[in-house]
Design a protein around this motif. Sequence first.
Motif, short mmCIF file in Angstrom:
data_model
loop_
_atom_site.label_atom_id
_atom_site.label_comp_id
_atom_site.label_asym_id
_atom_site.label_seq_id
_atom_site.Cartn_x
_atom_site.Cartn_y
_atom_site.Cartn_z
N PHE A 290 25.69 1.72 -36.29
CA PHE A 290 25.98 0.91 -35.10
C PHE A 290 25.07 1.27 -33.95
O PHE A 290 24.45 0.39 -33.32
CB PHE A 290 27.44 1.09 -34.69
CG PHE A 290 27.78 0.39 -33.40
CD1 PHE A 290 28.03 -0.98 -33.39
CD2 PHE A 290 27.83 1.08 -32.20
CE1 PHE A 290 28.32 -1.64 -32.20
CE2 PHE A 290 28.14 0.42 -31.01
CZ PHE A 290 28.38 -0.94 -31.01
N TYR A 291 24.94 2.57 -33.63
CA TYR A 291 24.18 2.97 -32.45
C TYR A 291 22.67 2.88 -32.65
O TYR A 291 21.92 2.74 -31.68
CB TYR A 291 24.60 4.36 -31.98
CG TYR A 291 25.86 4.29 -31.14
CD1 TYR A 291 25.80 3.91 -29.81
CD2 TYR A 291 27.10 4.57 -31.70
CE1 TYR A 291 26.95 3.82 -29.03
CE2 TYR A 291 28.26 4.48 -30.93
CZ TYR A 291 28.18 4.10 -29.60
OH TYR A 291 29.33 4.00 -28.84
N ASP A 292 22.20 2.95 -33.88
CA ASP A 292 20.77 2.71 -34.13
C ASP A 292 20.39 1.31 -33.66
O ASP A 292 19.28 1.08 -33.15
CB ASP A 292 20.45 2.85 -35.62
CG ASP A 292 20.33 4.31 -36.05
OD1 ASP A 292 20.38 5.19 -35.17
OD2 ASP A 292 20.21 4.55 -37.26
N GLU A 293 21.30 0.36 -33.83
CA GLU A 293 21.07 -1.02 -33.40
C GLU A 293 21.36 -1.19 -31.92
O GLU A 293 20.57 -1.78 -31.17
CB GLU A 293 21.95 -1.96 -34.22
CG GLU A 293 21.59 -3.43 -34.09
CD GLU A 293 20.26 -3.75 -34.74
OE1 GLU A 293 19.37 -4.30 -34.03
OE2 GLU A 293 20.08 -3.45 -35.93
N TYR A 294 22.49 -0.67 -31.48
CA TYR A 294 22.95 -0.89 -30.12
C TYR A 294 22.01 -0.26 -29.09
O TYR A 294 21.82 -0.81 -27.99
CB TYR A 294 24.35 -0.29 -29.96
CG TYR A 294 25.04 -0.65 -28.67
CD1 TYR A 294 25.58 -1.92 -28.48
CD2 TYR A 294 25.17 0.28 -27.63
CE1 TYR A 294 26.22 -2.27 -27.30
CE2 TYR A 294 25.81 -0.05 -26.45
CZ TYR A 294 26.34 -1.32 -26.30
OH TYR A 294 26.97 -1.66 -25.12
N LEU A 295 21.39 0.86 -29.44
CA LEU A 295 20.51 1.56 -28.49
C LEU A 295 19.06 1.09 -28.57
O LEU A 295 18.21 1.61 -27.84
CB LEU A 295 20.59 3.07 -28.73
CG LEU A 295 21.97 3.70 -28.52
CD1 LEU A 295 21.94 5.18 -28.89
CD2 LEU A 295 22.45 3.52 -27.09
N SER A 296 18.78 0.13 -29.44
CA SER A 296 17.44 -0.45 -29.54
C SER A 296 17.37 -1.67 -28.63
O SER A 296 18.07 -2.65 -28.85
CB SER A 296 17.13 -0.86 -30.98
OG SER A 296 17.19 0.25 -31.85
N VAL A 297 16.54 -1.60 -27.60
CA VAL A 297 16.52 -2.68 -26.61
C VAL A 297 15.09 -3.13 -26.32
O VAL A 297 14.12 -2.39 -26.52
CB VAL A 297 17.19 -2.23 -25.29
CG1 VAL A 297 18.69 -2.05 -25.48
CG2 VAL A 297 16.57 -0.94 -24.76
N LEU A 298 14.98 -4.36 -25.84
CA LEU A 298 13.68 -4.91 -25.47
C LEU A 298 13.71 -5.34 -24.01
O LEU A 298 14.77 -5.44 -23.39
CB LEU A 298 13.30 -6.08 -26.38
CG LEU A 298 14.26 -7.26 -26.58
CD1 LEU A 298 14.36 -8.15 -25.36
CD2 LEU A 298 13.82 -8.09 -27.79
N ASP A 299 12.53 -5.61 -23.46
CA ASP A 299 12.39 -6.03 -22.06
C ASP A 299 12.27 -7.56 -21.98
O ASP A 299 11.78 -8.21 -22.90
CB ASP A 299 11.15 -5.41 -21.44
CG ASP A 299 11.23 -3.89 -21.34
OD1 ASP A 299 12.30 -3.34 -21.65
OD2 ASP A 299 10.20 -3.29 -20.97
N LEU A 300 12.70 -8.10 -20.84
CA LEU A 300 12.58 -9.53 -20.56
C LEU A 300 11.56 -9.73 -19.45
O LEU A 300 11.45 -8.89 -18.54
CB LEU A 300 13.92 -10.10 -20.09
CG LEU A 300 15.03 -10.36 -21.10
CD1 LEU A 300 15.46 -9.09 -21.82
CD2 LEU A 300 16.24 -10.98 -20.42
N THR A 301 10.83 -10.83 -19.49
CA THR A 301 9.89 -11.11 -18.41
C THR A 301 10.65 -11.35 -17.11
O THR A 301 11.79 -11.83 -17.11
CB THR A 301 9.01 -12.33 -18.70
OG1 THR A 301 9.84 -13.50 -18.76
CG2 THR A 301 8.25 -12.17 -20.01
N GLU A 302 10.02 -11.04 -16.00
CA GLU A 302 10.65 -11.24 -14.69
C GLU A 302 11.08 -12.68 -14.49
O GLU A 302 12.21 -12.96 -14.08
CB GLU A 302 9.67 -10.84 -13.59
CG GLU A 302 10.18 -11.14 -12.18
CD GLU A 302 9.15 -10.81 -11.10
OE1 GLU A 302 9.56 -10.69 -9.93
OE2 GLU A 302 7.96 -10.69 -11.42
N GLU A 303 10.18 -13.62 -14.82
CA GLU A 303 10.47 -15.02 -14.54
C GLU A 303 11.64 -15.53 -15.39
O GLU A 303 12.48 -16.30 -14.90
CB GLU A 303 9.23 -15.89 -14.76
CG GLU A 303 8.57 -15.77 -16.12
CD GLU A 303 7.55 -14.65 -16.23
OE1 GLU A 303 6.78 -14.66 -17.20
OE2 GLU A 303 7.55 -13.76 -15.35
#
Length: 409
Positions: A290-303
């Motif tokens: 669960f936490y291997d997935e939950y703690l994997s995050v990406l960034d979003l563009t400002e706009e």
Amino acid sequence: MLYSLVEMNRAAMAPLRLQAKAATAFWTSSANPARETQVGRSIAAAASVFERATRFYGKPEWQIEATEIEGRTHAVTPVTAWSSPWCQLVHFETAGAPEGRPDLIIVAPLSGHYATLLRGTVEAFLPTHNVYITDWTDARMAPVWFGRFDLDDYIDHVRDMLGFLGAGAHVLAVCQPGPPVLAAISMMAEDGDEALPATMTFMGSPIDARRSPTVPNQLAEERSLDWFRSKMIHTVPLPWAGAGRRVYPGFIQLSSFMHMNWDRHVDAQHRFFEHLIEGDEDGAEKHQTFYDEYLSVLDLTEEFYIQTIERVFQKALLARGEYRYRDARRVRPQAIRDVGLMTVEGELDDISGIGQTQAAHDLCTNIPARLKEDYVQPGVGHYGVFNGSKFRAEIVPRVIKFQKHVTKS
């Protein structure tokens, strides 16, 4: 500056993580006579918890190798069927699968987690559908020469991918994609686009975030756009490929979600520690998965982030009938007439409150009642709307039944 500080902290913690990994290896080694003692297990467990809590979690693999169709096992291979700099449409090719299975495109949220968070969603539909999913690009990995990517670009991508699949596909939008997917299909209907899907299903989506506002909705309404720009937007540092790009970092989104249920996450870490000491491998593995997935995050563009805050959560433009694509063309959901509409909500959803997704029915006034269905799943929160045992046992069969009803109508 914050992004750089986070990266510096991660680098500073690297030696400690290496020591923790070494300690885990030493105290769990079969050559160590103390590994089965209470002291040995406690030290190994503490080192493992520390290492996992401080590591960087990259993009997960799909880890879907096979599915069962009509009693037979078929190998599954994720391949890229369509792509742009900002998205890959992943097709789960199923070797030797029966022909005639309907196409299903799962539009994954672009809200901090990777599309692999919907691994369980994909697995649930593989036995009955030819499954595709949108795999959005992490903005920190997007060089500045990729240009902008905003909410209207997201709408364009949905239209392009539906055009690639052709007429009659089924669309499943999970959470954030609800408004842009509805906008894309609305314009396709108004344009008489031949690639119009057969059905659209929205799950836990903020179609109208004014209804049953939750903590994230209230935060979006209480703060100004200038506050979001100054507090939530940061510059990607080197050595990331997107260095110089202004983004909403995934680690901020993750920290926000975790603080909403802080006690639950602390308890989970404590239980993980106990599983390790007790030698409960199954319990420890479930936690890690669960936490291997939950703690994997990406960034979003400002706009993209700022437009979503303003248009979806602050002004609810689509719900008010005031959304203008590219600030020009008004989006008209009432133009949709023969696409099936299903909405699914969770009784305990603390991200998209009850009624926010149901609002799609009020907007799509020209879809006949026989092509509409609304379902609220008892006893589940946001995550349970698209994953888990109740999702598989109760929601998936209803979605499939609805799709078959529409295609036969």
